[in-house]
Design a protein around this motif. Structure first.
Motif, mmCIF file in Angstrom:
data_model
loop_
_atom_site.group_PDB
_atom_site.id
_atom_site.type_symbol
_atom_site.label_atom_id
_atom_site.label_comp_id
_atom_site.label_asym_id
_atom_site.label_seq_id
_atom_site.Cartn_x
_atom_site.Cartn_y
_atom_site.Cartn_z
ATOM 1 N N TRP A 1 52.833 -4.578 49.110
ATOM 2 C CA TRP A 1 53.370 -3.786 48.009
ATOM 3 C C TRP A 1 54.831 -3.475 48.298
ATOM 4 C CZ3 TRP A 1 51.328 -1.882 52.299
ATOM 5 C CH2 TRP A 1 51.847 -0.719 52.861
ATOM 6 N N SER A 2 55.472 -2.780 47.385
ATOM 7 C CA SER A 2 56.856 -2.347 47.602
ATOM 8 C C SER A 2 57.068 -1.004 46.933
ATOM 9 C CB SER A 2 57.849 -3.382 47.076
ATOM 10 O OG SER A 2 57.626 -3.620 45.701
ATOM 11 N N TYR A 3 58.117 -0.293 47.378
ATOM 12 C CA TYR A 3 58.492 0.986 46.808
ATOM 13 C C TYR A 3 59.840 0.847 46.104
ATOM 14 C CZ TYR A 3 55.002 3.260 49.856
ATOM 15 O OH TYR A 3 53.840 3.643 50.473
ATOM 16 N N PRO A 4 60.155 1.767 45.193
ATOM 17 C CA PRO A 4 61.502 1.769 44.628
ATOM 18 C C PRO A 4 62.519 2.071 45.727
ATOM 19 C CG PRO A 4 60.010 3.128 43.329
ATOM 20 C CD PRO A 4 59.290 2.786 44.588
ATOM 21 N N ALA A 5 63.589 1.334 45.769
ATOM 22 C CA ALA A 5 64.603 1.543 46.803
ATOM 23 C C ALA A 5 65.157 2.959 46.766
ATOM 24 C CB ALA A 5 65.733 0.519 46.634
ATOM 25 N N SER A 6 65.196 3.541 45.559
ATOM 26 C CA SER A 6 65.749 4.888 45.411
ATOM 27 C C SER A 6 64.889 5.959 46.072
ATOM 28 C CB SER A 6 65.919 5.219 43.925
ATOM 29 O OG SER A 6 64.659 5.142 43.259
ATOM 30 N N ALA A 7 63.635 5.631 46.379
ATOM 31 C CA ALA A 7 62.722 6.626 46.957
ATOM 32 C C ALA A 7 62.809 6.686 48.481
ATOM 33 C CB ALA A 7 61.293 6.317 46.546
ATOM 34 N N LEU A 8 63.489 5.731 49.099
ATOM 35 C CA LEU A 8 63.485 5.602 50.563
ATOM 36 C C LEU A 8 64.684 6.301 51.193
ATOM 37 C CD1 LEU A 8 62.462 1.845 50.827
ATOM 38 C CD2 LEU A 8 61.002 3.869 50.702
ATOM 39 N N PRO A 9 64.520 6.726 52.469
ATOM 40 C CA PRO A 9 63.295 6.674 53.271
ATOM 41 C C PRO A 9 62.408 7.888 53.003
ATOM 42 C CG PRO A 9 65.068 7.518 54.617
ATOM 43 C CD PRO A 9 65.672 7.207 53.263
#
Length: 369
Positions: free
Chosen positions: A23-31
């Motif tokens: 899976w992947s997460y939105p880049a804006s949510a990291l870290p």
């Protein structure tokens, strides 16, 4: 999976390969900030002394249904730890995979994936410290996790210790000795009990004796890195597993996220009914992780219990997270922790976390406790 502005994919997989999910997460949510959980339930479920899970829908703008995770598709074993929480682990190798949390009013379930199975965490997780330190009675592994080194600019930052949830009261190092525990009782006991969360696996350990000194074993990676050039041979048969004038056993730290092993001669391990260890009692299941290497775990709750191998059959690695010492989770009345290295650190995925742990071990000072 409808996931806007995704990062590079993350894959979580168990040891045997029966479970693998990407899976992947939105880049804006990291870290994601994440504290290791040191609570008794997590210790007894895993055998570890610090684990973590992160929601698949961590970004508040996303709906959990955007992720197509279905534990039934992987034939995972489920184990309920409360009305709201169900844990899932691989029934073949015992790896803890996920937690399912029931949403209010029957609105479905949110899943969190065990970070110890991820193929990468750097840049995705920002380790914040340890929570539920109160359950450890002595601070547990939190006494070694003091500083993080994951700042892109190379700056150090302090890690926190929380009494309970990581939104609550913090525990300063000077207060760890004041946690509620029974001081000094570990050294007088001649029997150390151990059990998994469901109670299907119960055992106990006796103090070292003459038979404990007759065991043979090469040096472990904990003391002689297998990735180096030095030989792990032990021609003089140094009893490295016995410590403190042969009154304690050596223990060391490994992965997921921090797995502790105590090195105990098989002759000092007894099943709950007092019979010698035969690896066939209670709810134990075996996983042949490689030729001549075996791992036992509880088939009901998934707790990691033993590791042993053909090369040194009379010396067993015991999951220290399952032990029940009255003086605290580190069981220092029984165990002497190796502070010069985290075993197999070269293979670590969460390298910044391992760096923090190893520095804390190397700089361990009782005056800080």
């Amino acid at each position: 999976m409808k996931n806007p502005q995704p990062t590079d994919p993350i894959t979580a997989a168990c040891a045997c390969g029966a479970f693998s999910y990407t899976w992947s997460y939105p880049a804006s949510a990291l870290p994601f900030p994440r504290a290791l959980c040191l609570c008794t339930t997590c210790r007894k479920l895993s055998g570890s002394v610090g684990i973590s899970y992160i929601n698949l829908a961590k970004d508040p703008s996303l709906d959990p249904s955007d992720y197509d995770f279905d534990p039934d598709a992987y034939k995972l074993v489920s184990y309920k730890t409360s009305d709201a929480l169900t844990r899932y682990f691989c029934g073949t190798c015992g790896a803890h995979v996920a937690v399912g949390r029931e949403k209010p009013e029957g609105q479905g379930r949110i899943y969190s994936i065990a970070t110890g199975l991820w193929d990468r965490t750097e840049g995705v997780i920002r380790w914040s410290g340890c929570k539920y330190v109160a359950d450890t009675l002595d601070g547990g592994v939190s006494i070694w996790l003091r500083t993080a080194f994951d700042d892109p600019a190379g700056h150090e930052r302090s890690l926190s210790r929380w009494l309970l949830q990581d939104s609550g009261t913090e525990v300063p190092p000077s207060q760890l000795r004041k946690l509620k525990r029974k001081e000094g009782e570990g050294r007088e006991k001649e029997r150390l009990e151990g059990s998994c969360h469901c109670g299907g696996v119960r055992f106990w350990i006796s103090r070292p004796g003459e038979e404990s000194r007759k065991v043979w074993s090469p040096f472990p990676d904990l003391m002689v890195p297998y990735h180096g050039s030095a030989s792990s041979a032990n021609p003089e048969n140094e009893t490295w597993w016995l410590r403190d004038n042969d009154t304690k056993y050596l223990a060391g730290t490994y992965g997921f996220e921090i797995q502790p092993w105590a090195f105990v001669p098989k002759c000092n391990i007894f099943q709950g009914d007092g019979e010698p260890l035969d690896y066939k009692f209670g709810t134990l299941k075996r996983y042949d992780s490689s030729e001549g290497v075996w791992r036992e775990f509880c088939g009901t709750c998934g707790a990691t219990v033993f590791w042993h191998c053909a090369e040194r059959p009379d010396l067993v690695d015991v999951s220290a997270g399952l032990l029940d010492p009255e003086e605290g989770a580190r069981a220092e009345g029984w165990l002497d922790w190796w502070t010069k290295r985290v075993s197999f650190r070269e293979m670590a995925v969460s390298k910044s976390l391992v760096d923090s742990l190893e520095l804390g071990l190397m700089s361990a000072d009782d005056s800080d406790l």
